[in-house]
Design a protein around this motif. Structure first.
Motif, PDB file in Angstrom:
ATOM      1  N   LYS A   1      21.635  49.635  36.076  1.00 52.45           N
ATOM      2  CA  LYS A   1      20.866  48.307  36.504  1.00 52.45           C
ATOM      3  C   LYS A   1      21.670  47.438  37.309  1.00 52.45           C
ATOM      4  N   LEU A   2      23.003  47.338  36.837  1.00 54.10           N
ATOM      5  CA  LEU A   2      23.946  46.411  37.565  1.00 54.10           C
ATOM      6  C   LEU A   2      24.183  47.066  38.992  1.00 54.10           C
ATOM      7  N   ARG A   3      24.294  48.145  39.110  1.00 54.97           N
ATOM      8  CA  ARG A   3      24.347  48.637  40.695  1.00 54.97           C
ATOM      9  C   ARG A   3      23.071  48.384  41.517  1.00 54.97           C
ATOM     10  N   GLU A   4      22.013  48.373  40.723  1.00 55.09           N
ATOM     11  CA  GLU A   4      20.465  47.912  41.645  1.00 55.09           C
ATOM     12  C   GLU A   4      20.751  46.323  41.732  1.00 55.09           C
ATOM     13  N   MET A   5      21.267  45.734  40.888  1.00 47.99           N
ATOM     14  CA  MET A   5      21.569  43.897  40.957  1.00 47.99           C
ATOM     15  C   MET A   5      22.486  43.878  42.061  1.00 47.99           C
ATOM     16  N   THR A   6      23.417  44.411  42.158  1.00 49.15           N
ATOM     17  CA  THR A   6      24.626  44.096  43.109  1.00 49.15           C
ATOM     18  C   THR A   6      24.910  45.196  44.327  1.00 49.15           C
ATOM     19  N   ASP A   7      24.249  46.313  44.047  1.00 45.20           N
ATOM     20  CA  ASP A   7      24.454  47.136  45.351  1.00 45.20           C
ATOM     21  C   ASP A   7      26.106  47.672  45.500  1.00 45.20           C
ATOM     22  N   ALA A   8      26.656  47.318  44.270  1.00 44.88           N
ATOM     23  CA  ALA A   8      27.971  47.816  44.339  1.00 44.88           C
ATOM     24  C   ALA A   8      28.431  49.324  43.663  1.00 44.88           C
ATOM     25  N   GLY A   9      29.264  50.024  44.108  1.00 44.38           N
ATOM     26  CA  GLY A   9      29.643  51.508  43.715  1.00 44.38           C
ATOM     27  C   GLY A   9      29.503  51.446  42.318  1.00 44.38           C
ATOM     28  N   MET A  10      29.101  52.882  41.845  1.00 45.03           N
ATOM     29  CA  MET A  10      28.724  53.167  40.453  1.00 45.03           C
ATOM     30  C   MET A  10      30.050  52.936  39.445  1.00 45.03           C
ATOM     31  N   MET A  11      31.379  53.369  40.131  1.00 47.05           N
ATOM     32  CA  MET A  11      32.642  53.269  39.343  1.00 47.05           C
ATOM     33  C   MET A  11      32.915  51.775  39.451  1.00 47.05           C
ATOM     34  N   ASP A  12      32.673  51.153  40.057  1.00 47.19           N
ATOM     35  CA  ASP A  12      32.918  49.607  40.512  1.00 47.19           C
ATOM     36  C   ASP A  12      32.002  48.860  39.192  1.00 47.19           C
ATOM     37  N   CYS A  13      30.799  49.580  38.901  1.00 49.32           N
ATOM     38  CA  CYS A  13      29.775  48.880  37.980  1.00 49.32           C
ATOM     39  C   CYS A  13      30.411  49.125  36.620  1.00 49.32           C
ATOM     40  N   LYS A  14      30.834  50.450  36.366  1.00 45.63           N
ATOM     41  CA  LYS A  14      31.371  50.656  35.119  1.00 45.63           C
ATOM     42  C   LYS A  14      32.485  50.191  34.690  1.00 45.63           C
ATOM     43  N   GLN A  15      33.531  49.902  35.885  1.00 45.95           N
ATOM     44  CA  GLN A  15      34.486  49.273  35.328  1.00 45.95           C
ATOM     45  C   GLN A  15      34.370  47.858  35.027  1.00 45.95           C
ATOM     46  N   ALA A  16      33.471  47.017  35.909  1.00 42.86           N
ATOM     47  CA  ALA A  16      32.905  45.801  35.701  1.00 42.86           C
ATOM     48  C   ALA A  16      32.591  45.435  34.085  1.00 42.86           C
ATOM     49  N   LEU A  17      31.561  46.446  33.742  1.00 42.97           N
ATOM     50  CA  LEU A  17      31.025  46.233  32.539  1.00 42.97           C
ATOM     51  C   LEU A  17      32.162  46.568  31.424  1.00 42.97           C
ATOM     52  N   SER A  18      33.104  47.410  31.607  1.00 41.44           N
ATOM     53  CA  SER A  18      34.058  47.465  30.909  1.00 41.44           C
ATOM     54  C   SER A  18      35.087  46.237  30.651  1.00 41.44           C
ATOM     55  N   ALA A  19      35.214  45.645  31.892  1.00 40.79           N
ATOM     56  CA  ALA A  19      35.954  44.759  31.750  1.00 40.79           C
ATOM     57  C   ALA A  19      35.408  43.368  31.134  1.00 40.79           C
ATOM     58  N   THR A  20      34.038  43.384  30.933  1.00 33.36           N
ATOM     59  CA  THR A  20      33.508  42.184  30.434  1.00 33.36           C
ATOM     60  C   THR A  20      32.566  42.545  28.988  1.00 33.36           C
ATOM     61  N   ASP A  21      32.907  43.709  28.438  1.00 28.42           N
ATOM     62  CA  ASP A  21      32.445  44.218  27.388  1.00 28.42           C
ATOM     63  C   ASP A  21      30.979  44.110  27.266  1.00 28.42           C
ATOM     64  N   GLY A  22      30.449  44.738  28.372  1.00 32.76           N
ATOM     65  CA  GLY A  22      28.746  45.011  28.536  1.00 32.76           C
ATOM     66  C   GLY A  22      27.965  43.718  28.729  1.00 32.76           C
ATOM     67  N   ASP A  23      28.908  42.698  29.274  1.00 33.02           N
ATOM     68  CA  ASP A  23      27.939  41.419  29.451  1.00 33.02           C
ATOM     69  C   ASP A  23      27.570  41.407  30.832  1.00 33.02           C
ATOM     70  N   MET A  24      26.100  41.592  31.310  1.00 37.98           N
ATOM     71  CA  MET A  24      25.615  42.195  32.492  1.00 37.98           C
ATOM     72  C   MET A  24      25.989  40.807  33.408  1.00 37.98           C
ATOM     73  N   GLU A  25      25.741  39.438  32.896  1.00 37.98           N
ATOM     74  CA  GLU A  25      25.872  38.389  33.809  1.00 37.98           C
ATOM     75  C   GLU A  25      27.462  38.024  34.194  1.00 37.98           C
ATOM     76  N   ALA A  26      28.527  38.362  33.116  1.00 38.28           N
ATOM     77  CA  ALA A  26      29.714  38.368  33.530  1.00 38.28           C
ATOM     78  C   ALA A  26      30.326  39.288  34.312  1.00 38.28           C
ATOM     79  N   ALA A  27      29.522  40.623  34.336  1.00 38.57           N
ATOM     80  CA  ALA A  27      30.029  41.800  35.159  1.00 38.57           C
ATOM     81  C   ALA A  27      29.527  41.575  36.529  1.00 38.57           C
ATOM     82  N   VAL A  28      28.529  40.714  36.618  1.00 34.41           N
ATOM     83  CA  VAL A  28      28.043  40.540  37.961  1.00 34.41           C
ATOM     84  C   VAL A  28      29.036  39.528  38.583  1.00 34.41           C
TER      85      VAL A  28
END
Length: 305
Positions: free
Chosen positions: A11-38
């Protein structure tokens, strides 16, 4: 334990068009908070965009929007022709021209200082740079607007490499529909023939004087006596004006008449009269200094050699 799963990464990848690993790293860094990950990705994207900002952007596309009595044309540059043909770039370019049209933004500076989709345009542009992967520059804007007795039309040639806006004033609103169609043909003519000025009145006096000086030097080199130069010069200047002004150029679709005569003919057939009042031509990347770099040297630089 992670507070997100594969569906969240997708979902995050579709929202931002960022790479898969970047999206995974973003969600890890923000404890799964989608808005914060964006937001995390956007900050990372802004950093990536900054690295690309020093790259020369001389490709891209010219886009335009025309409605009734108003036309706007925007040049947006990219680094490569490949990216300019990319659907994401084209979508971005169309969004910018729509934004400029709707908000009466008459310059690149006004666009950059505006807000789009609830955020500052500069931040929005930086995200596009990070997503598309090249430096992008909103380079210039042209707007033509007329009153109810006027009309505007334009033409974009060769996949956005040349754009022309042209306007005419009619004797009455009823003449305008026929004139508007003619203006499309005149814009196509201008795209091909590249007139520098709209008409004789638009040519600066210093340009005329410079042309006289050049013509005088040429005539003297040809051995013409000085006492007859002043008789020959008017003809030379007339030819210069014919070659370099839109109104006076021979119309490419009928070289027996000039562009202004073509417009007058169309207006007369519609029961009225019309005159050209404005003209703007953009050619993609004109005036941008392109930096050529040896490919082997670029590879060596990337490898740190």
């Amino acid at each position: 334990m992670a507070n997100f799963g594969p569906k969240d990464v997708k979902k995050l990848r579709e929202m931002t068009d960022a790479g898969m690993m970047d999206c995974k790293q973003a969600l890890s860094a923000t404890d799964g908070d989608m808005e914060a990950a964006v937001e995390w990705l956007r900050k990372k994207g802004l950093g990536a965009a900054a690295k690309k900002a020093d790259k020369v952007a001389a490709e891209g596309a010219i886009t335009m929007k025309i409605e009734d009595h108003k036309g706007i044309m925007v040049e947006i540059n990219s680094q490569t022709d490949f990216v300019a043909k990319n659907e994401k770039f084209q979508s971005f370019a169309n969004q910018v021209v729509e934004h400029a049209f709707a908000n009466n933004l008459a310059s690149a500076e006004e666009i950059l200082e505006s807000e789009i989709e609830g955020e500052g345009f500069k931040e929005y542009l930086a995200l596009q740079i990070a997503t598309i992967g090249e430096n992008l520059v909103v380079r210039r804007v042209a707007t033509i607007e007329t009153d109810e007795n006027g009309t505007v039309n334009g033409y974009v040639h060769a996949g956005g490499r040349v754009g022309v806006l042209v306007a005419a004033q009619c004797d009455k609103p009823e003449t305008c529909p026929a004139v508007k169609e003619a203006l499309k043909n005149i814009a196509m003519h201008a795209a091909a023939m590249n007139p520098t000025y709209l008409n004789e009145e638009a040519v600066p006096a210093e340009v005329i004087e410079k042309e006289k000086e050049i013509a005088r030097e040429q005539l003297l080199k040809e051995g013409k006596p000085e006492n007859i130069l002043e008789k020959i010069l008017p003809g030379k200047i007339k030819r210069f004006l014919q070659d370099n002004t839109l109104e006076n150029q021979k119309f490419v679709m009928d070289d027996k008449i000039s562009v202004s005569e073509y417009l007058a003919k169309v207006a007369k057939e519609a029961g009225g009269s019309a005159k050209l009042i404005d003209y703007v031509r953009f050619e993609l990347g004109e005036g941008v200094e392109k930096v050529e770099e040896d490919f082997a040297a670029e590879v060596a630089k990337q490898m740190g050699k």
